[in-house]
Design an enzyme around this catalytic site. Structure first.
Site, PDB file in Angstrom:
ATOM      1  N   GLU A   1       0.819  -1.209   0.000  1.00  0.00           N
ATOM      2  CA  GLU A   1       0.000   0.000   0.000  1.00  0.00           C
ATOM      3  C   GLU A   1       0.854   1.261   0.000  1.00  0.00           C
ATOM      4  OE1 GLU A   1      -1.017  -2.710   1.457  1.00  0.00           O
ATOM      5  OE2 GLU A   1      -3.103  -2.925   0.805  1.00  0.00           O
TER       6      GLU A   1
ATOM      7  N   HIS B   1     -11.585  -3.544   9.151  1.00  0.00           N
ATOM      8  CA  HIS B   1     -12.247  -3.360   7.857  1.00  0.00           C
ATOM      9  C   HIS B   1     -13.467  -2.451   7.987  1.00  0.00           C
ATOM     10  CE1 HIS B   1      -9.929  -7.081   7.212  1.00  0.00           C
ATOM     11  NE2 HIS B   1     -10.025  -6.855   5.919  1.00  0.00           N
TER      12      HIS B   1
HETATM   13  C1  LIG Z   1      -2.407  -4.195   4.276  1.00  0.00           C
HETATM   14  C2  LIG Z   1      -3.495  -5.023   3.675  1.00  0.00           C
HETATM   15  N1  LIG Z   1      -3.740  -4.936   2.361  1.00  0.00           N
HETATM   16  C3  LIG Z   1      -4.692  -5.676   1.786  1.00  0.00           C
HETATM   17  C4  LIG Z   1      -5.441  -6.549   2.521  1.00  0.00           C
HETATM   18  C5  LIG Z   1      -6.557  -7.372   1.866  1.00  0.00           C
HETATM   19  N2  LIG Z   1      -6.177  -8.785   1.819  1.00  0.00           N
HETATM   20  C6  LIG Z   1      -6.602  -9.641   2.752  1.00  0.00           C
HETATM   21  S1  LIG Z   1      -5.957 -11.174   2.542  1.00  0.00           S
HETATM   22  C7  LIG Z   1      -5.107 -10.682   1.187  1.00  0.00           C
HETATM   23  C8  LIG Z   1      -4.242 -11.653   0.456  1.00  0.00           C
HETATM   24  C9  LIG Z   1      -3.178 -12.155   1.344  1.00  0.00           C
HETATM   25  O1  LIG Z   1      -2.377 -13.044   0.657  1.00  0.00           O
HETATM   26  P1  LIG Z   1      -1.303 -13.910   1.431  1.00  0.00           P
HETATM   27  O2  LIG Z   1      -0.508 -13.028   2.313  1.00  0.00           O
HETATM   28  O3  LIG Z   1      -0.566 -14.697   0.425  1.00  0.00           O
HETATM   29  O4  LIG Z   1      -2.161 -14.846   2.370  1.00  0.00           O
HETATM   30  P2  LIG Z   1      -3.175 -16.005   1.940  1.00  0.00           P
HETATM   31  O5  LIG Z   1      -4.514 -15.342   1.837  1.00  0.00           O
HETATM   32  O6  LIG Z   1      -2.719 -16.576   0.667  1.00  0.00           O
HETATM   33  O7  LIG Z   1      -3.133 -16.949   3.072  1.00  0.00           O
HETATM   34  C10 LIG Z   1      -5.334  -9.355   0.906  1.00  0.00           C
HETATM   35  C11 LIG Z   1      -4.763  -8.616  -0.225  1.00  0.00           C
HETATM   36  C12 LIG Z   1      -5.177  -6.603   3.896  1.00  0.00           C
HETATM   37  N3  LIG Z   1      -5.877  -7.411   4.698  1.00  0.00           N
HETATM   38  N4  LIG Z   1      -4.199  -5.866   4.445  1.00  0.00           N
END
Ligand SMILES: Cc1ncc(C[n+]2csc(CCOP(=O)(O)OP(=O)(O)O)c2C)c(N)n1
Ligand SMILES: Cc1ncc(C[n+]2csc(CCOP(=O)(O)OP(=O)(O)O)c2C)c(N)n1
Ligand SMILES: [Mg+2]
Ligand SMILES: [Mg+2]
Lengths: 333, 319, 333, 319
Positions: free
Chosen positions: D54, D123
């Site tokens: 971000e 959120h």
């Molecule tokens: C700082 C932030 N940006 C965006 C999000 C939205 N978001 C929630 S889960 C996710 C994907 C996370 O991917 P990863 O770290 O690979 O974990 P996985 O879901 O694959 O376990 C995103 C973009 C968030 N929660 N926090």
């Protein structure tokens, strides 16, 4: 190391003149700081001149640079007139930022100087953004971020280099590793104190150069700029160097590094070394360089006088440019 | 500021769980001498120089506080702290709540604010209104050395996260400092000057300018009551309301920006609870709504000074 | 790969039981989500069970973990009772966060569960901070951050790993590389998509393990935990894996990855694989595992019933714990 | 929201310099369908999926805007944007000023705010008061689909940075949307309902709840004027003051936190310029000062609803 043919004489002289201009400006500013002519902070670039100059030699006016708190050298190398620099530090209307900015907020977008900065880190991201623009607009312009070793441990470095890499943006990341962030050694602050190796973490080339050797910088930057300009993507260039003045004017210097170390590095002064080389290789005569030295001294002295005589900004204008003046125009019902 | 340095040193001597994180706060003793001499007393683990990783070490402080230590983050200029706002607002401020009170959050975040000496727009912000907006944070903005000591001691003994923001133009202010164990409760304003005709609330550097203006106005026969809230979260509205019930007039002088600022909050509360006490409109005098310019001629134009404060008070008294 | 002697039978059974408990809980929660029993988001851990279980096997109750939005598995492996998990997702007073948190805010500090999180990144920094505490307090406790591949491109990763490295903090960084962040492939998002190699950028060991093989994770984590506990500093462990349910319950799945790929990974289910191995190596009988399966099913069913019957939190308490209740106590005049 | 999707698509068709950055805004079309279908129309360079960086991509957007393109950052939930506050407040908001007007900053930062559906504390934040505090930013908080379209079009044609914050519980709101080239000026409030007895200013989701409450109160003979500021920076105080001069009573209903909030700013300005028009104290009704709890029983307790709004209006009318 240089993968380039020997430099033409006029290029050599230009590099020399630019380094000398930076040096003279900085020494002038240091004096002016003592005299109270400079109102805020003043971080000089003394000892690191080869880097700004060696890199900028490959940049066109429409290429852009993003710099740091230690940005006078970058500004001058990109083409800022010493008058505009010095007047800005004196807080005058004729400064490049009209007195709004001071040392850490030098702007001259018309020549691609997109700002020095009081905050460590953002320049890396902004250069990445400029690279994004240039790619989207299908130009062959190039963006450069100059930053210190201190910025390498900041999240902006990580996020910026990664994005530049995955989108193959035309960006050069120039780390000027002068071994200290204020007084904290990079050796202490970084788990892996070799910056160039960090390129691998982002899938981009990382190159190391002697930051006190203008030809080494020139050569490394040449390759990186050509590559970026022709769509080959970003590169990280680590220039090892040392600042031989305190972190900022008025600060102490020998609590965190021995006086001898500073003295030793002064003998590796990039200007002196280059002068010796030019003379040694018989590319120029001492007299040629002496003329340049004199011209530069005059230029800087004149700039100082110009700045000192320049008017203060009108207090009435203090709030101008918070918003775009064209704003109203775009508001339609 | 000698007062806070003493307070910090005393608390560190008593509580081995206190440690300080920041850039140049180790051997160097801090950009503003906030930790001068402590490195020699308490060593490198408790005076820990950090990389330029503001977000990182604020997040680290959060995890440390969750696990039994008491971090003090010394971030120099508050402007640098903006990279850590996510850690502060989303983590540190919410951790006690999210864990339904099973975790405490004894974190002290301290640094400088304020305009002056051409420090320009990246070294001069006042961010307390923003931090005061969110639940979960205590926000201290001291104006006098004694208060700074008492409030810092309270901060180092409370289980909530505290932002401790000192105006850099006040760091060398002199004033009485009580010896030893002196704690000042959060949320208690001080009546810095008593008066009858008008109440002026002023913070940090503006307190001093307001007191000067008030002294000058006294000679004109205008009697100004000056209140320093000292903490903006919690905010001691009782003391302010009590004063307004006496004077009927309220001005808030604040170097920080006006919109959604501390002055707005105070005005809104008074316009609610003390509506019937008011004899005149509520006025605010703030720093001008612009990034801080560098040049002295411009800088002076964007902050209230003794003259503009005096004028604002006089105008209000004529309403 | 395992550098450990063969596991004792009861350890094996414990690992199996824990993985199965996570799986059953998640499948129960997926059903409950459809039924509207879960009010907010629900990211299941199905397919990744070996990682939480293989790592947590080496942790003591006074060690701490910091987790993500996909944290049910970590919570259970650290010792959270399924009742407390399920009740929390149902928003009940009996949940581990008293209904304040939901799926992404699971807290049980009394057993070292220091929170799952709705924000990607902070867990890395907080684990680093816990490591700082443990070092300062001269304990041999260890902190673990679990995070996804998505977090690797975030500045928190960079700053956290670097600080843990330079101060040699007892922290394990466990990257669960399930190859997607929501639907964005790590391959696309990272200039260098090998996470383990990133350790080098910070001067700390980076190890890769098969995240679908509980013994591989167990073994890699064993070494890293021992090292951290005995003052050897942090390590980065990349566990390659795959989630076989959608990013979150209720979301589509086959727009960004082919159905066959998911099916193929299901055949590499960590529980099935481990079951086959335990039987193949004649460590246990099928009947032993069947008993566990039945017990787990009952446990989870009972937890669900408990949760569904639990009371809602009292609205009067909505503002409790914004500040410490001991606050007044420390305020002296 | 179909209205903003259309607006964005039209502007992208006209202006090839517009590109969108965000997580899952490419093929997927955005977590909230904010870019649905645009990937197929404009391709991956103009709908660029980002890593979870971000701070990084907001900083990138700053640099892009400085060099001739017009980035749209689609950050999903506003809570995630906190990691980028440094880039927003210290860079994007100040760039035009620092460059003395030689750089423009056409950046649109858009995402969701608001409490609802147990989205819990990471959120559900409302951050507009914080952004409205600082100079250099335009902050839009639309409540109706037509307004959202008109304001988004203005945002995409103005040279200032704009934060465009939509309440996620309003994304599927239906309502009239003017066709084609429809731009709404920033800083123009809308009088959503005319009335005589009391002025209520309400934003985003609270506008809809306030209108419901007003309709119910009409049957009791209480005539409520309801004003939607639509943008909180600039803030249209003239429309509000005009209304207060008619009604003599003011209530601000806002889901965001009270301290140093939009309601405080509005109250402070009215307590100054409209002091003589006021017949009663100024009241605020805000979201409760706590991180958002998850459980429906707790969540409902922290946001104003039709009943509590109605009660607040009735109480104020009785003052
Ligand atoms: C700082 C932030 N940006 C965006 C999000 C939205 N978001 C929630 S889960 C996710 C994907 C996370 O991917 P990863 O770290 O690979 O974990 P996985 O879901 O694959 O376990 C995103 C973009 C968030 N929660 N926090
Ligand atoms: C985000 C941020 N943190 C801290 C500072 C204070 N600061 C100014 S310069 C500096 C050291 C920078 O070191 P380096 O990047 O190596 O550059 P150098 O001064 O050596 O040229 C620090 C810590 C800052 N300006 N911004
Ligand atoms: Mg350096
Ligand atoms: Mg993933």
């Amino acid at each position: 190391m240089p993968s380039l043919p020997p430099l033409p004489r006029d290029t050599s002289l230009r590099l020399y003149r630019q380094m000398q201009t930076i040096r003279h400006c900085e020494e002038r500013l240091a004096k002016s700081h003592q005299r109270g002519l400079i109102h805020g902070a003043c971080h000089t670039y003394v000892g690191q001149e080869a880097i700004a100059v060696g890199v900028s030699a490959h940049l066109r006016e429409d290429d852009v640079i993003f710099s740091t708190h230690r940005g006078h050298g970058h500004a001058l190398a990109k083409g800022l007139h010493p008058r505009q620099l010095i007047a800005e530090l004196y807080g005058r209307e004729t400064g490049c930022s009209r007195g709004r900015g001071g040392s850490m907020h030098l702007f001259a977008p018309e020549i691609g100087l997109m700002g020095t900065s009081g905050i460590v880190g953002p320049c890396i991201l902004q250069a990445t953004g400029a690279g994004y623009s240039f790619k989207l607009l299908r130009t062959d312009r190039v963006a450069v971020a100059f930053f210190g070793d201190g910025a390498v441990n900041n999240g902006a470095f990580h996020e910026g280099l990664n994005m530049a890499s995955i989108w193959k943006l035309p960006v050069l990341f120039i780390c000027e590793n002068n071994q200290f962030a204020t007084e904290v050694p990079f050796q202490y602050a970084a788990g892996n104190p070799t910056v160039a190796q960090r390129g691998a973490a982002y899938g981009l080339p990382g190159v190391e150069a002697d930051g006190n050797d203008v030809l080494a910088v020139y050569s490394a930057a040449h390759d990186a700029v050509q590559r970026a300009r022709s769509g080959g993507g970003p590169a990280l260039l680590e220039c090892k160097t040392y600042r031989t003045r305190p972190h900022a004017e008025g600060m102490g210097d020998f609590t965190y590094r021995p006086r001898e170390e500073v003295e030793q590095w002064k003998t590796r002064c990039p200007i002196l070394q280059f002068r010796r080389r030019l003379l040694g290789e018989k590319i120029v005569e001492a007299a040629d360089l002496d003329i340049i030295d004199r011209q530069v001294a005059e230029l800087v002295e004149e700039a100082h006088e110009f700045a000192e005589k320049s008017p203060w900004p009108d207090p009435q204008t203090a709030t101008r440019h918070v918003f775009s003046e064209s704003h109203g125009k775009h508001e339609r019902h | 500021m000698k007062a806070t340095l003493e307070a910090l040193s005393e608390e560190m001597a008593k509580n081995p769980r206190i440690f300080v994180l920041g850039e140049g706060i180790g051997k160097r003793g801090g950009n503003f001498n906030t930790t001068k001499g402590l490195f020699d007393l308490y060593g490198p683990e408790r005076l820990c120089d950090t990389p330029i990783s503001e977000r990182g070490f604020v997040g680290l402080a959060c995890g440390a506080a969750m696990t039994g230590t008491r971090p003090v983050v010394d971030f120099m200029f508050s402007d640098f702290l903006l990279d850590a706002v996510g850690e502060i607002i989303n983590q540190i401020a919410k951790m006690q709540y999210m864990s339904s009170g099973r975790l405490k959050m004894p974190v002290l975040l301290r640094g400088c604010i304020g305009i002056g000496h051409s420090s320009a727009t990246h070294h001069s912000g006042n961010y307390y209104p923003m931090y005061a907006h969110f639940p979960g944070l205590r926000v201290v903005v001291p104006a006098a050395p004694g208060d700074a000591k008492g409030l810092l001691k309270t901060a180092l003994n409370c289980d909530d996260p505290v932002l401790f923001l000192e105006h850099k133009e006040l760091l060398s202010t002199k004033g009485p400092v009580p010896e030893g164990e002196y704690c000042l409760e959060f949320g208690k304003a001080s009546v810095a000057r008593e008066g009858q005709h008008v109440t002026v609330v002023a913070l940090a550097l503006m307190l001093h300018k307001t007191l000067q203006a008030a002294a000058a106005l006294a000679e004109e026969g205008i009697s100004v009551e000056v209140i320093d809230p000292r903490t903006v979260a919690p905010l001691d509205m009782d003391t302010i309301a009590r004063s307004v019930s006496k004077t009927g007039r309220l001005l808030i002088v604040d170097e920080a920006f006006a919109p959604c600022g501390i002055g707005a909050e105070i005005a809104a509360q008074i316009a609610d609870r003390s509506f019937d006490d008011l004899d005149a409109p509520i006025r605010r005098l703030n720093g001008v709504q612009t990034p801080t310019p560098y040049s002295p001629s411009l800088e002076a134009a964007v902050v209230p000074n003794v003259e503009t404060i005096g004028r604002a008070i006089r105008d209000l008294c004529e309403e």
